[in-house]
Design an enzyme around this catalytic site. Sequence first.
Site, PDB file in Angstrom:
ATOM      1  N   HIS A 134      -9.413   6.920   6.546  1.00 31.00           N
ATOM      2  CA  HIS A 134      -8.565   6.649   5.880  1.00 31.00           C
ATOM      3  C   HIS A 134      -7.781   7.782   5.714  1.00 31.00           C
ATOM      4  CE1 HIS A 134      -5.357   4.674   3.296  1.00 31.00           C
ATOM      5  NE2 HIS A 134      -5.452   3.588   3.950  1.00 31.00           N
ATOM      6  N   HIS A 140      -2.941   2.049  12.916  1.00 30.68           N
ATOM      7  CA  HIS A 140      -2.463   1.407  11.494  1.00 30.68           C
ATOM      8  C   HIS A 140      -2.918  -0.317  11.650  1.00 30.68           C
ATOM      9  CE1 HIS A 140       0.094   0.631   7.984  1.00 30.68           C
ATOM     10  NE2 HIS A 140       1.173   0.555   8.556  1.00 30.68           N
ATOM     11  N   ARG A 193      15.482  12.434   5.538  1.00 31.36           N
ATOM     12  CA  ARG A 193      15.665  13.222   6.674  1.00 31.36           C
ATOM     13  C   ARG A 193      14.977  14.536   6.427  1.00 31.36           C
ATOM     14  NH1 ARG A 193      16.164  17.129  10.075  1.00 31.36           N
ATOM     15  NH2 ARG A 193      18.075  17.154  11.608  1.00 31.36           N
ATOM     16  N   ARG A 237     -10.211  -1.952  -1.131  1.00 28.98           N
ATOM     17  CA  ARG A 237     -10.092  -3.260  -0.689  1.00 28.98           C
ATOM     18  C   ARG A 237     -10.902  -3.700   0.137  1.00 28.98           C
ATOM     19  NH1 ARG A 237      -4.760  -1.349   2.536  1.00 28.98           N
ATOM     20  NH2 ARG A 237      -6.510  -0.204   3.369  1.00 28.98           N
ATOM     21  N   HIS A 288       0.673  -1.395  -0.130  1.00 28.44           N
ATOM     22  CA  HIS A 288      -0.094  -0.026   0.026  1.00 28.44           C
ATOM     23  C   HIS A 288       0.763   1.181  -0.084  1.00 28.44           C
ATOM     24  CE1 HIS A 288      -4.124   1.781   1.567  1.00 28.44           C
ATOM     25  NE2 HIS A 288      -3.837   1.531   0.255  1.00 28.44           N
ATOM     26  N   ARG A 333       2.340  -8.125   4.697  1.00 24.28           N
ATOM     27  CA  ARG A 333       2.770  -6.914   4.220  1.00 24.28           C
ATOM     28  C   ARG A 333       4.604  -6.997   4.071  1.00 24.28           C
ATOM     29  NH1 ARG A 333       1.000  -1.923   4.361  1.00 24.28           N
ATOM     30  NH2 ARG A 333      -1.036  -2.605   3.430  1.00 24.28           N
ATOM     31  N   ILE A 361     -13.588   5.365  15.874  1.00 26.97           N
ATOM     32  CA  ILE A 361     -14.344   3.844  15.605  1.00 26.97           C
ATOM     33  C   ILE A 361     -13.201   3.091  14.695  1.00 26.97           C
ATOM     34  CG2 ILE A 361     -16.342   2.672  15.016  1.00 26.97           C
ATOM     35  CD1 ILE A 361     -16.818   4.552  17.409  1.00 26.97           C
ATOM     36  N   GLY A 420     -11.353   0.691  12.270  1.00 27.03           N
ATOM     37  CA  GLY A 420     -11.791   0.066  11.109  1.00 27.03           C
ATOM     38  C   GLY A 420     -12.396   1.160  10.084  1.00 27.03           C
ATOM     39  N   ASP A 426      -9.474  -3.071   7.204  1.00 33.78           N
ATOM     40  CA  ASP A 426      -9.417  -3.957   8.550  1.00 33.78           C
ATOM     41  C   ASP A 426     -10.680  -4.307   9.199  1.00 33.78           C
ATOM     42  OD1 ASP A 426      -6.345  -3.850   8.618  1.00 33.78           O
ATOM     43  OD2 ASP A 426      -6.584  -1.815   9.266  1.00 33.78           O
TER      44      ASP A 426
HETATM   45  N1  COA Z   1     -13.836   7.256  13.792  1.00 34.70           N
HETATM   46  C1  COA Z   1     -14.393   8.449  14.249  1.00 34.70           C
HETATM   47  N2  COA Z   1     -13.901   9.659  13.785  1.00 34.70           N
HETATM   48  C2  COA Z   1     -13.029   9.537  12.770  1.00 34.70           C
HETATM   49  C3  COA Z   1     -12.376   8.416  12.367  1.00 34.70           C
HETATM   50  C4  COA Z   1     -12.920   7.254  13.069  1.00 34.70           C
HETATM   51  N3  COA Z   1     -12.272   5.874  12.614  1.00 34.70           N
HETATM   52  N4  COA Z   1     -11.394   8.616  11.443  1.00 34.70           N
HETATM   53  C5  COA Z   1     -11.333   9.850  11.352  1.00 34.70           C
HETATM   54  N5  COA Z   1     -12.340  10.541  11.981  1.00 34.70           N
HETATM   55  C6  COA Z   1     -12.336  11.648  12.018  1.00 34.70           C
HETATM   56  C7  COA Z   1     -11.600  12.381  13.031  1.00 34.70           C
HETATM   57  O1  COA Z   1     -11.817  12.545  14.537  1.00 34.70           O
HETATM   58  C8  COA Z   1     -11.409  14.017  12.576  1.00 34.70           C
HETATM   59  O2  COA Z   1     -12.601  14.624  12.813  1.00 34.70           O
HETATM   60  P1  COA Z   1     -12.449  16.182  13.447  1.00 34.70           P
HETATM   61  O3  COA Z   1     -11.821  16.861  12.102  1.00 34.70           O
HETATM   62  O4  COA Z   1     -13.620  16.666  13.884  1.00 34.70           O
HETATM   63  O5  COA Z   1     -11.273  16.168  14.254  1.00 34.70           O
HETATM   64  C9  COA Z   1     -11.614  13.795  10.994  1.00 34.70           C
HETATM   65  O6  COA Z   1     -12.284  12.483  10.851  1.00 34.70           O
HETATM   66  C10 COA Z   1     -10.275  13.442  10.330  1.00 34.70           C
HETATM   67  O7  COA Z   1      -9.372  12.457  11.037  1.00 34.70           O
HETATM   68  P2  COA Z   1      -7.990  12.170  11.261  1.00 34.70           P
HETATM   69  O8  COA Z   1      -7.739  11.339  12.453  1.00 34.70           O
HETATM   70  O9  COA Z   1      -7.443  13.826  11.198  1.00 34.70           O
HETATM   71  O10 COA Z   1      -7.479  11.682   9.810  1.00 34.70           O
HETATM   72  P3  COA Z   1      -6.051  11.074   9.708  1.00 34.70           P
HETATM   73  O11 COA Z   1      -6.015  11.187   8.001  1.00 34.70           O
HETATM   74  O12 COA Z   1      -5.088  11.526  10.394  1.00 34.70           O
HETATM   75  O13 COA Z   1      -6.066   9.608  10.227  1.00 34.70           O
HETATM   76  C11 COA Z   1      -6.595   7.338  10.187  1.00 34.70           C
HETATM   77  C12 COA Z   1      -6.538   8.571   9.412  1.00 34.70           C
HETATM   78  C13 COA Z   1      -6.855   6.013   9.433  1.00 34.70           C
HETATM   79  C14 COA Z   1      -5.618   7.212  11.100  1.00 34.70           C
HETATM   80  C15 COA Z   1      -8.088   7.771  10.857  1.00 34.70           C
HETATM   81  O14 COA Z   1      -9.356   7.450  10.299  1.00 34.70           O
HETATM   82  C16 COA Z   1      -8.287   6.588  12.060  1.00 34.70           C
HETATM   83  O15 COA Z   1      -7.931   6.915  13.205  1.00 34.70           O
HETATM   84  N6  COA Z   1      -9.306   5.476  11.891  1.00 34.70           N
HETATM   85  C17 COA Z   1      -9.368   4.445  12.746  1.00 34.70           C
HETATM   86  C18 COA Z   1      -8.256   3.471  12.825  1.00 34.70           C
HETATM   87  C19 COA Z   1      -8.020   2.700  11.755  1.00 34.70           C
HETATM   88  O16 COA Z   1      -8.983   2.124  11.199  1.00 34.70           O
HETATM   89  N7  COA Z   1      -6.903   2.832  11.078  1.00 34.70           N
HETATM   90  C20 COA Z   1      -6.557   1.721   9.988  1.00 34.70           C
HETATM   91  C21 COA Z   1      -6.345   2.569   8.710  1.00 34.70           C
HETATM   92  S1  COA Z   1      -6.039   1.588   7.182  1.00 34.70           S
END
Ligand code: COA
Length: 371
Positions: free
Chosen positions: A256, A217, A352, A265, A182, A333, A251, A253, A308
Amino acid sequence: MSYAKGLEGIIAGETAISQINEEAGGLRYRGYALNELCEKSTFEEVAFLLLYGHLPNRAELAAYRQTLLNLRALPERLRLLLEQLPKEAHPMDLLRTSTSALGCFEPESPQRDQYAIANQLLASFASCMLYWWIFHRDGRRIDTRGGDDTIAGHFLHVLHNKTPDETHRRALDVSLILYAEHEFNASTFTARVIASTLSDFHSAITGAIGALRGPLHGGANEAAMELIQRYRTPDEAEAGILQSLKNKEKIMGFGHRVYKHSDPRSDVIKEWARKLAAMSEEGQRQFAVAERIEAVMRREKNLFPNLDFYSAIVYNRCGIPTPLFTPLFVMSRVTGWSAHIMEQRAQNRIIRPSSEYTGPAPRAIIPLAQR
Ligand code: COA
């Protein structure tokens, strides 16, 4: 200099291994559409594609499967180490430690090149995990060499000590294809940063495992299963998720960094989850709960499930214990990580970046006696 928190939207390097293009149908591995690879290929073909750059022909695939089969045996010293690692450890810690230990017992050398290391890790991660898991739970010292010629079949066969059902085996095989690569995700980027210092292969993979472990992640598939199992009915799930969102909880899963509308996916793995879930009452209940969580997340937050979320149901339906979910992600992976380490080495410049300073203004040191 430009700055983006979490490096969002920053192009941090070049790669010919995979491409994400949400508008043009999602994800491709070396030019091949991922959904087509899931329909027409196996995980071993995809591993070969990622590492060697082309899809294998029949003879190449047969030889590659045999190579991987021969590499399933674990060195005696590693087996002894696995017996010493505590039963209570998380299996991800176990894989991280095993990788590091292999780097001590059988380090990279002119006789053991980067392809040999990549293939050994790919072939032996299931062996490490299952040897340790079964030793500490059943008191058995298993023979990790096994007869099944696919990694998915071998894993399920050794875990359950019986020939796996073909639908389960293929579902796991497809999930390994989906998890394989990915582009510049956090763990792959970690591996590339380590490789860019001209460090060794095992160090780069050890670091990548550490990055993958976190719930933002790879750890999300275990957290997603815990979430789905928390609720007995769809209505209970809806009430629980609404409360969690009110409490500003994430929450697992869902969401992204790169995909903004859907994770391509997820569509593939959801269909496998539906198929496996239909085989039992408990599965149907889990799937109904999961679909309701998905509907609430779409309605309330405009967020979609990532790979996930429904992978959790597929693994649970295959009878895989939840603590082994993220390690399965590693088993897959490691192919993408290895391809990226090789690519980084081939076009290396140390990674860097710079930072935005937010600390105190320049100040004088007060002599120790006066502080
Ligand atoms: N549940 C609830 N709210 C979520 C969310 C989730 N799973 N994912 C994103 N959001 C919300 C954030 O709270 C944020 O809201 P705000 O702008 O009101 O503060 C907004 O959506 C943007 O999220 P952010 O965490 O800044 O996005 P990111 O690009 O930094 O993070 C992830 C991406 C994947 C880390 C994030 O979506 C997440 O934590 N998901 C859950 C963990 C997960 O499933 N990871 C596997 C990824 S493949």
